[in-house]
Design an enzyme around this catalytic site. Sequence first.
Site, PDB file in Angstrom:
ATOM      1  N   LYS A 206     -90.815   4.361  45.720  1.00  0.00           N
ATOM      2  CA  LYS A 206     -89.417   4.744  45.544  1.00  0.00           C
ATOM      3  C   LYS A 206     -89.359   6.194  45.095  1.00  0.00           C
ATOM      4  O   LYS A 206     -89.951   6.561  44.069  1.00  0.00           O
ATOM      5  CB  LYS A 206     -88.754   3.833  44.512  1.00  0.00           C
ATOM      6  CG  LYS A 206     -87.307   4.204  44.244  1.00  0.00           C
ATOM      7  CD  LYS A 206     -86.607   3.195  43.362  1.00  0.00           C
ATOM      8  CE  LYS A 206     -85.180   3.620  43.098  1.00  0.00           C
ATOM      9  NZ  LYS A 206     -84.486   2.692  42.207  1.00  0.00           N
ATOM     10  N   GLU A 245     -99.317   3.826  45.070  1.00  0.00           N
ATOM     11  CA  GLU A 245     -98.276   2.999  44.437  1.00  0.00           C
ATOM     12  C   GLU A 245     -98.238   1.611  45.069  1.00  0.00           C
ATOM     13  O   GLU A 245     -98.174   0.598  44.371  1.00  0.00           O
ATOM     14  CB  GLU A 245     -96.889   3.654  44.627  1.00  0.00           C
ATOM     15  CG  GLU A 245     -96.546   4.754  43.645  1.00  0.00           C
ATOM     16  CD  GLU A 245     -96.197   4.201  42.258  1.00  0.00           C
ATOM     17  OE1 GLU A 245     -96.235   2.981  42.052  1.00  0.00           O
ATOM     18  OE2 GLU A 245     -95.883   5.017  41.375  1.00  0.00           O
ATOM     19  N   LYS A 260     -88.386   3.446  49.933  1.00  0.00           N
ATOM     20  CA  LYS A 260     -86.997   3.825  49.697  1.00  0.00           C
ATOM     21  C   LYS A 260     -86.898   5.291  49.308  1.00  0.00           C
ATOM     22  O   LYS A 260     -87.702   5.723  48.486  1.00  0.00           O
ATOM     23  CB  LYS A 260     -86.470   2.955  48.562  1.00  0.00           C
ATOM     24  CG  LYS A 260     -85.048   3.195  48.202  1.00  0.00           C
ATOM     25  CD  LYS A 260     -84.679   2.328  47.036  1.00  0.00           C
ATOM     26  CE  LYS A 260     -83.308   2.749  46.577  1.00  0.00           C
ATOM     27  NZ  LYS A 260     -82.977   2.282  45.297  1.00  0.00           N
ATOM     28  N   SER A 286     -77.644   4.255  50.103  1.00  0.00           N
ATOM     29  CA  SER A 286     -76.218   4.576  50.106  1.00  0.00           C
ATOM     30  C   SER A 286     -75.910   5.933  50.737  1.00  0.00           C
ATOM     31  O   SER A 286     -74.941   6.077  51.476  1.00  0.00           O
ATOM     32  CB  SER A 286     -75.694   4.526  48.674  1.00  0.00           C
ATOM     33  OG  SER A 286     -76.441   5.402  47.842  1.00  0.00           O
ATOM     34  N   TYR A 325     -76.498  -1.443  54.076  1.00  0.00           N
ATOM     35  CA  TYR A 325     -75.073  -1.741  53.927  1.00  0.00           C
ATOM     36  C   TYR A 325     -74.438  -2.019  55.284  1.00  0.00           C
ATOM     37  O   TYR A 325     -73.319  -2.506  55.356  1.00  0.00           O
ATOM     38  CB  TYR A 325     -74.371  -0.577  53.215  1.00  0.00           C
ATOM     39  CG  TYR A 325     -75.025  -0.286  51.873  1.00  0.00           C
ATOM     40  CD1 TYR A 325     -74.742  -1.078  50.774  1.00  0.00           C
ATOM     41  CD2 TYR A 325     -75.988   0.715  51.726  1.00  0.00           C
ATOM     42  CE1 TYR A 325     -75.374  -0.881  49.558  1.00  0.00           C
ATOM     43  CE2 TYR A 325     -76.629   0.930  50.516  1.00  0.00           C
ATOM     44  CZ  TYR A 325     -76.323   0.132  49.441  1.00  0.00           C
ATOM     45  OH  TYR A 325     -76.970   0.318  48.249  1.00  0.00           O
TER      46      TYR A 325
HETATM   47  C1  PBG Z   1     -81.484   1.363  40.500  1.00  0.00           C
HETATM   48  C2  PBG Z   1     -81.365   1.412  41.967  1.00  0.00           C
HETATM   49  C3  PBG Z   1     -80.952   2.505  42.712  1.00  0.00           C
HETATM   50  C4  PBG Z   1     -80.842   2.071  44.029  1.00  0.00           C
HETATM   51  C5  PBG Z   1     -81.232   0.731  44.077  1.00  0.00           C
HETATM   52  N1  PBG Z   1     -81.570   0.337  42.796  1.00  0.00           N
HETATM   53  C6  PBG Z   1     -80.563   3.879  42.287  1.00  0.00           C
HETATM   54  C7  PBG Z   1     -81.445   4.669  41.440  1.00  0.00           C
HETATM   55  O1  PBG Z   1     -82.652   4.465  41.351  1.00  0.00           O
HETATM   56  O2  PBG Z   1     -80.889   5.555  40.791  1.00  0.00           O
HETATM   57  C8  PBG Z   1     -80.348   2.922  45.154  1.00  0.00           C
HETATM   58  C9  PBG Z   1     -79.712   2.227  46.291  1.00  0.00           C
HETATM   59  C10 PBG Z   1     -78.899   3.085  47.181  1.00  0.00           C
HETATM   60  O3  PBG Z   1     -78.770   4.314  47.021  1.00  0.00           O
HETATM   61  O4  PBG Z   1     -78.332   2.515  48.119  1.00  0.00           O
HETATM   62  N2  PBG Z   1     -82.670   1.148  39.936  1.00  0.00           N
END
Ligand code: PBG
Length: 336
Positions: A206, A245, A260, A286, A325
């Site tokens: 991530k 990781e 991600k 998102s 989404y």
């Molecule tokens: C929080 C989390 C995040 C997302 C999923 N879980 C945001 C972050 O790490 O600040 C992001 C999902 C998205 O942007 O659609 N731990």
Amino acid sequence: MTNKPPRTIGSFPSTRMRRNRGDDFSRRMVAENKLSADDLIWPVFVIEGNNTREEISSMPGVSRLSIDLLVEAVGDAADLGIPAVAVFPYTDPSLKTPDAKEALNPDNLVCRAVSAVKKAHSDIGIVCDVALDPYNSDGHDGLVRDGIILNDETLEVLCKQSLVQAAAGCDIVAPSDMMDGRVAAIRKALDEGGYEHVRIMSYAAKYASAFYGPFRDAVGSGGALKGDKKTYQMNPANSDEALREVAMDIAEGADLVMVKPGMPYLDIIRRVKDAFGMPTFAYQVSGEYAMLKAAAGNGWLDNDKVVLESLIAFKRAGADGILTYLAPEAARLLKS
Ligand code: PBG
């Protein structure tokens, strides 16, 4: 791994690459990848209230839903063949504290949502994020002391959070916090708690990404966030580190791994799939959704075509599934 084309390949004019592209039947016949509703996990946002729907301005077409409306929406998703949903809570700011204790409340919003959805639709899988950001007054995924995100202290809270979610009926816990050692700690806690059947989908690679902006609006963690997440989320410049990781999370007991964000990181998905052959998921986040919808909303891109093209790209990169989404919309397009 990219293979070089074999030397036996013919050359023009005996070989004409366009022959197989000439008709719909042969394009379908030679397609290497296929997208189906089975590949889609739908992230949803839940709020308190009844019959309440709040639009998220940075995510046109996505709303926070109260539990009753969420249950209906998940039913529609299940009818479309979507195998799982990921439930994210919008936590009332008054419940946010430095110890994120609302995360451990067995009756918190996400737990109530999970048990309501499970009760109404026992056949759809439910994924819950394990991280403290919806509950932490600092907006961070871990506990914070003197500006430092604490690793080992956070693990204890994450374990308890996982147990609370498992008790509510969550099928897959998805640690998104990027603390070291969390998968092993959560696995042990789940097993000891009698939840050995609960799967772990780790947000293994991530990245510290600006593409999460609209999500933080959606769950209301953006305003609270002090600083950034670079001391625990990965540097977008790195790729070998992603493999380390993922290797660690697999060794610690992850059942499913995730990369991600999605589209800017297709190279990472490919490397992870090739290196480990694990069930590998991509999160089309998102900001990716917002970009696509902004352009489509302006008439600059053809919405339906880019929706499907963006998703098949994940399959081609090696993903077994995609959190997106766009899930219901894509599932509908695939049906028509
Ligand atoms: C929080 C989390 C995040 C997302 C999923 N879980 C945001 C972050 O790490 O600040 C992001 C999902 C998205 O942007 O659609 N731990």
